[in-house]
Design an enzyme around this catalytic site. Structure first.
Site, PDB file in Angstrom:
ATOM      1  CG  HIS A  16      26.377 -12.430  47.604  1.00 51.41           C
ATOM      2  ND1 HIS A  16      26.235 -12.278  46.242  1.00 51.41           N
ATOM      3  CD2 HIS A  16      27.576 -11.883  47.905  1.00 51.41           C
ATOM      4  CE1 HIS A  16      27.302 -11.666  45.753  1.00 51.41           C
ATOM      5  NE2 HIS A  16      28.134 -11.418  46.720  1.00 51.41           N
ATOM      6  CE  LYS A  40      34.039  -3.532  41.656  1.00 58.68           C
ATOM      7  NZ  LYS A  40      33.488  -4.418  42.694  1.00 58.68           N
ATOM      8  NE  ARG A  89      34.466 -14.387  47.782  1.00 59.13           N
ATOM      9  CZ  ARG A  89      34.138 -13.479  46.881  1.00 59.13           C
ATOM     10  NH1 ARG A  89      33.468 -13.830  45.815  1.00 59.13           N
ATOM     11  NH2 ARG A  89      34.495 -12.227  47.034  1.00 59.13           N
ATOM     12  CB  SER A 127      28.831 -11.552  41.114  1.00 57.96           C
ATOM     13  OG  SER A 127      28.214 -11.522  42.360  1.00 57.96           O
TER      14      SER A 127
HETATM   15  P1  ADP Z   1      31.765 -10.439  44.450  1.00 53.69           P
HETATM   16  O1  ADP Z   1      31.405  -9.522  43.322  1.00 53.69           O
HETATM   17  O2  ADP Z   1      33.234 -10.737  44.549  1.00 53.69           O
HETATM   18  O3  ADP Z   1      30.929 -11.676  44.533  1.00 53.69           O
HETATM   19  P2  ADP Z   1      30.498  -8.594  46.373  1.00 53.69           P
HETATM   20  O4  ADP Z   1      31.064  -7.223  46.475  1.00 53.69           O
HETATM   21  O5  ADP Z   1      29.177  -8.698  45.732  1.00 53.69           O
HETATM   22  O6  ADP Z   1      31.555  -9.588  45.751  1.00 53.69           O
HETATM   23  O7  ADP Z   1      30.462  -9.274  47.810  1.00 53.69           O
HETATM   24  C1  ADP Z   1      29.908  -8.717  48.949  1.00 53.69           C
HETATM   25  C2  ADP Z   1      30.378  -9.467  50.174  1.00 53.69           C
HETATM   26  O8  ADP Z   1      30.034 -10.845  50.078  1.00 53.69           O
HETATM   27  C3  ADP Z   1      31.878  -9.451  50.425  1.00 53.69           C
HETATM   28  O9  ADP Z   1      32.086  -9.376  51.827  1.00 53.69           O
HETATM   29  C4  ADP Z   1      32.337 -10.785  49.877  1.00 53.69           C
HETATM   30  O10 ADP Z   1      33.536 -11.212  50.494  1.00 53.69           O
HETATM   31  C5  ADP Z   1      31.175 -11.655  50.268  1.00 53.69           C
HETATM   32  N1  ADP Z   1      31.033 -12.855  49.419  1.00 53.69           N
HETATM   33  C6  ADP Z   1      30.882 -12.911  48.082  1.00 53.69           C
HETATM   34  N2  ADP Z   1      30.764 -14.183  47.647  1.00 53.69           N
HETATM   35  C7  ADP Z   1      30.836 -14.972  48.755  1.00 53.69           C
HETATM   36  C8  ADP Z   1      30.808 -16.383  48.997  1.00 53.69           C
HETATM   37  N3  ADP Z   1      30.702 -17.250  47.974  1.00 53.69           N
HETATM   38  N4  ADP Z   1      30.912 -16.819  50.264  1.00 53.69           N
HETATM   39  C9  ADP Z   1      31.056 -15.936  51.284  1.00 53.69           C
HETATM   40  N5  ADP Z   1      31.111 -14.595  51.133  1.00 53.69           N
HETATM   41  C10 ADP Z   1      30.998 -14.117  49.903  1.00 53.69           C
END
Ligand code: ADP
Length: 159
Positions: A16, A40, A89, A127
């Site tokens: 992120h 969730k 990703r 996460s």
């Molecule tokens: P997650 O719980 O799957 O990590 P989030 O809802 O917190 O996802 O993610 C928010 C945004 O960040 C989404 O657009 C997701 O695709 C992006 N994201 C999450 N992890 C990564 C990563 N490792 N690299 C690039 N983008 C990411």
């Protein structure tokens, strides 16, 4: 131009942060918004997630952290934002993000979704994966900042 980077951020990872650091150079203001999804069961409360993001982005002066319960398009309208940022990703992210971008576009035609390809260093990070590794006492220091690492292990110990 203002952009919003929405997500659950439960908790914020280096994946992120990579997206935030790249887009804060492009936009005048980046608002990282923790969306409260009542369906969730998160590890961290919305307030805790906001606090962790604030700590991780304190040196990036045009990055603001906020939270919201409701539709992203309504938040975007309230704050007068014209760009939504999403990280991609893998192909598995694509279908979902494609659907979301089209749905948002049909609700608000004047808002564009910008996609940033993941940094290949973090392409596998999520996460939930990090929380799973931590549950089995694995080393997560490569994937999250120190404050986040400490907070995850504290939560797991029930503190
Ligand atoms: P997650 O719980 O799957 O990590 P989030 O809802 O917190 O996802 O993610 C928010 C945004 O960040 C989404 O657009 C997701 O695709 C992006 N994201 C999450 N992890 C990564 C990563 N490792 N690299 C690039 N983008 C990411």
């Amino acid at each position: 131009m203002k952009a919003v980077y929405p997500g659950s951020f439960d908790p914020i990872t280096k994946g992120h942060l990579d997206i935030i650091k790249r887009c804060h150079k492009i936009f005048d203001e980046v608002i990282v918004v923790v969306l409260n999804n009542p369906s969730k069961t998160p590890m961290f409360s919305v307030e805790e997630r906001v606090e962790l993001i604030k700590e991780c982005t304190k040196d990036l002066e045009n990055v603001i952290t906020d939270s919201y319960t409701g539709l992203l398009v309504d938040y975007v309208k309230e704050k007068n934002i014209s760009v939504i940022i999403k990280g991609l990703r893998a192909v598995t992210d694509f279908e979902y993000e494609f659907q979301m971008a089209l749905a948002n576009k049909s609700m608000r035609n004047d808002v564009e979704t910008f996609f940033l390809m993941t940094n290949n260093k973090y392409s596998f990070l999520s996460s939930s994966l990090i929380k799973d590794i931590a549950r089995f006492d694995g080393n997560i220091s490569e994937f999250v900042t120190e404050n986040v690492e400490k907070s995850i292990f504290k939560k797991l110990k029930g503190e």
